[in-house]
Motif scaffolding. Sequence first.
Motif, short mmCIF file in Angstrom:
data_model
loop_
_atom_site.label_atom_id
_atom_site.label_comp_id
_atom_site.label_asym_id
_atom_site.label_seq_id
_atom_site.Cartn_x
_atom_site.Cartn_y
_atom_site.Cartn_z
N GLY A 173 -48.98 23.81 23.02
CA GLY A 173 -48.42 25.06 23.37
C GLY A 173 -47.00 25.11 23.19
N GLU A 174 -46.02 25.74 23.74
CA GLU A 174 -44.90 25.92 23.52
C GLU A 174 -44.16 24.75 23.83
OE1 GLU A 174 -43.27 28.24 21.41
OE2 GLU A 174 -44.75 29.75 21.52
N ASN A 175 -44.38 24.34 25.21
CA ASN A 175 -43.92 23.15 25.97
C ASN A 175 -44.40 21.76 24.85
OD1 ASN A 175 -42.77 24.70 27.96
ND2 ASN A 175 -44.66 24.09 29.11
N GLU A 176 -45.32 21.76 24.26
CA GLU A 176 -45.78 20.62 23.73
C GLU A 176 -45.09 20.73 22.32
OE1 GLU A 176 -48.20 20.85 26.93
OE2 GLU A 176 -48.23 22.60 25.22
N GLU A 205 -42.11 21.95 21.81
CA GLU A 205 -40.70 21.33 22.36
C GLU A 205 -40.48 20.01 22.35
OE1 GLU A 205 -37.87 23.24 25.32
OE2 GLU A 205 -38.85 25.06 24.75
N ALA A 206 -41.36 19.42 22.95
CA ALA A 206 -41.57 18.06 23.38
C ALA A 206 -42.05 17.11 22.25
CB ALA A 206 -42.14 17.76 24.54
N ASN A 207 -42.50 17.74 21.04
CA ASN A 207 -43.23 16.93 20.12
C ASN A 207 -44.31 16.24 20.53
OD1 ASN A 207 -43.54 16.38 17.14
ND2 ASN A 207 -42.35 14.43 17.38
N SER A 208 -45.34 16.83 21.27
CA SER A 208 -46.39 16.26 21.87
C SER A 208 -47.55 17.05 22.05
CB SER A 208 -45.88 15.82 23.48
OG SER A 208 -45.54 16.97 24.23
N PHE A 209 -48.65 16.50 22.73
CA PHE A 209 -49.99 17.33 22.54
C PHE A 209 -50.46 16.98 24.01
CE2 PHE A 209 -51.05 13.60 20.60
CZ PHE A 209 -52.41 13.33 21.18
N LEU A 210 -51.60 17.83 24.37
CA LEU A 210 -52.41 17.37 25.44
C LEU A 210 -53.66 17.21 25.03
CD1 LEU A 210 -51.34 20.14 28.35
CD2 LEU A 210 -50.68 17.62 28.44
N LEU A 211 -54.34 16.25 25.45
CA LEU A 211 -55.70 15.87 25.24
C LEU A 211 -56.67 16.02 26.54
CD1 LEU A 211 -57.39 15.07 22.81
CD2 LEU A 211 -57.15 12.72 23.65
N LYS A 212 -57.54 17.06 26.48
CA LYS A 212 -58.40 17.28 27.78
C LYS A 212 -59.73 16.81 27.31
CE LYS A 212 -59.79 20.95 30.68
NZ LYS A 212 -59.42 20.61 32.07
N ASP A 213 -60.35 16.09 28.37
CA ASP A 213 -61.86 15.68 28.28
C ASP A 213 -62.40 16.73 28.54
OD1 ASP A 213 -64.41 14.55 28.53
OD2 ASP A 213 -63.51 12.50 29.23
N LEU A 214 -63.43 17.41 27.89
CA LEU A 214 -64.42 18.41 28.14
C LEU A 214 -65.67 18.02 28.47
CD1 LEU A 214 -63.55 20.72 25.20
CD2 LEU A 214 -62.59 21.07 27.32
N ARG A 215 -65.96 16.74 28.70
CA ARG A 215 -67.38 16.28 28.79
C ARG A 215 -67.70 15.74 30.08
NH1 ARG A 215 -68.72 20.49 27.40
NH2 ARG A 215 -68.20 21.32 25.21
N ARG A 216 -66.73 14.59 30.46
CA ARG A 216 -66.74 13.79 31.47
C ARG A 216 -65.91 13.99 32.66
NH1 ARG A 216 -67.66 7.77 28.91
NH2 ARG A 216 -69.64 8.28 27.65
N GLY A 261 -62.86 15.77 32.92
CA GLY A 261 -62.15 16.87 32.88
C GLY A 261 -60.63 16.77 32.81
N ASN A 262 -60.33 15.41 32.93
CA ASN A 262 -58.79 15.14 33.08
C ASN A 262 -58.06 15.46 31.53
OD1 ASN A 262 -59.13 14.09 35.69
ND2 ASN A 262 -59.72 12.21 34.87
N GLN A 263 -56.75 15.75 31.65
CA GLN A 263 -55.98 15.92 30.53
C GLN A 263 -54.69 14.94 30.63
OE1 GLN A 263 -55.29 20.03 30.44
NE2 GLN A 263 -53.25 20.09 31.16
N SER A 264 -54.19 14.42 29.43
CA SER A 264 -52.92 13.80 29.40
C SER A 264 -52.34 13.98 28.34
CB SER A 264 -53.47 12.09 29.26
OG SER A 264 -54.25 11.56 30.38
N SER A 265 -50.88 13.90 28.36
CA SER A 265 -50.01 14.17 27.38
C SER A 265 -49.64 13.02 26.62
CB SER A 265 -48.60 14.70 28.03
OG SER A 265 -47.58 15.14 26.99
N TYR A 266 -49.40 13.12 25.28
CA TYR A 266 -49.14 12.11 24.35
C TYR A 266 -47.94 12.51 23.33
CZ TYR A 266 -53.40 10.18 26.18
OH TYR A 266 -54.54 9.93 27.04
N PRO A 267 -47.19 11.59 22.87
CA PRO A 267 -46.37 11.90 21.52
C PRO A 267 -47.13 12.36 20.36
CG PRO A 267 -45.82 9.86 22.65
CD PRO A 267 -46.82 10.33 23.15
N MET A 268 -46.63 13.39 19.80
CA MET A 268 -47.18 13.60 18.45
C MET A 268 -47.55 12.61 17.46
SD MET A 268 -48.94 16.16 17.20
CE MET A 268 -48.45 17.73 17.88
N GLU A 269 -46.77 11.55 17.46
CA GLU A 269 -46.93 10.39 16.56
C GLU A 269 -48.18 9.58 16.74
OE1 GLU A 269 -43.33 9.19 19.03
OE2 GLU A 269 -44.22 11.13 17.91
N GLU A 270 -48.56 9.81 18.21
CA GLU A 270 -49.70 9.07 18.55
C GLU A 270 -51.00 9.85 18.42
OE1 GLU A 270 -49.15 7.05 22.50
OE2 GLU A 270 -47.38 6.39 22.05
N LEU A 271 -51.02 10.69 17.65
CA LEU A 271 -52.17 11.84 17.77
C LEU A 271 -53.39 11.21 17.31
CD1 LEU A 271 -53.62 14.78 17.83
CD2 LEU A 271 -52.73 15.08 15.33
#
Length: 448
Positions: A407-410, A412-423, A425-435
């Motif tokens: 999103g816009e916040n990600e 700006e921060a050069n990051s992304f959120l990864l959300k677990d859809l199957r187990r 449901g948690n989501q965590s933020s990581y730097p884009m270089e760790e994608l």
Amino acid sequence: MSDLIPNAPEPIKKAPVKISKLVGVKGMNDLLPPDSYIWEKLERSLIGLAKTYGYQNIRTPILEHTGVFLRGIGEVTDIVEKEMYSFEDRLNGEQLTLRPEGTAAVVRACVENNLLYDGPRRLYYIGPMFRHERPQRGRYRQFHQFGIEALGFAGPEIDAEIILMCQRLWDDLGISGLRLEINSLGNESERLAHRQALVTYFESNISLLDEDSVRRLKLNPLRILDTKNPSMQELVELAPQLINFLGEESLAHFEQLQQILKANNIVFKINPRLVRGLDYYNLTVFEWITDQLGAQGTVAGGGRYDPLIERMGGKPAPACGWAMGIERIVELMKEQGLTDEQTTQCDVYVVHSGGKTIIPAMVGAEVLRSAGVDVMVHASPDGKVSSFKSQMKKADASGALFALIIGENELEANSFLLKDLRRSGNQSSYPMEELLDQVIDAIVSEND
């Protein structure tokens, strides 16, 4: 316009043109999801089976000169007489036919390209065939076959090998309830002696023959044994049996085949009336039969066709093979509950907020795909940015393991959120270089 020009005629109002809906040709069916997933799974199994036994792929055109099938299949067959889609090419007057089966086309290709110059060949094919017959369950006017052709091998061990391939396929797919019937058609001189005995027998009972059988009596009496007419079954049962005309060499070939099958725990029945429907067979013939698909119970069949290569203009060489209808196998898999439908379209579904976030979303997706991850990037059907709620519904419906959110916040921060859809449901933020590392680790952990 009539208001501006005095006495101008009123414009003619044209009725809207109704555009008729186009439909497919009867008996030539579309293959749609989720059935296409079942087909892909079956095709992977078939190709894997062929490679397990050292068979190589051959692909022939769907159009051949009509003579390929007249010579290869035989003129006194239902296929040639009733079922072929044949036409004259209006550009050059050639007589062409949509292929009704694969073997004649494969042999034509082998002869034309001198494929046996350096020794025998193990080949397989897969693709559409065409026959003008009444569509019924698992049998269509455009249908698909997988076939095995072993060219240049004379011994019964290759006959046994191609039968063992079938059994391995049934085992791999989990298909049960099939029965194997085998027979031997002997060699040409033995068939000629049997043919004369058949002619004598059927001529003495000619009043009991139907119209098709009377016609076949002089042309190909062996085909009478393949009749499906219930009123003729008793007559056929009492007809002379080919096995009683086999010589020592043919009997030895048939006996060794049986020994190899028994040694591999293959259950079979000898059916002396099994002749198959095509002219080119000799010695071994076989069929795999089910009672679960209605009257047309054969799901795979084949045998040895030593005369065909020479008949097609090549140097004499032995050959054998089999073919199966893919539609019939899919129907059988459905009948036995073996067709788990695809619920997962991708591993990762990328959610974004449009605008400048589209670029990192698309770049990130390509990075993941290059590493072997299946990725879908959200695309709006109307060109407008969908809400995150709408996109997350799509992500969940896709069956993806994870949603990757930018999103816009990600941005700006050069990051992304990864959300677990199957187990979790948690989501965590990581730097884009760790994608790549984070997504791969998450997928591995999910599959453990």
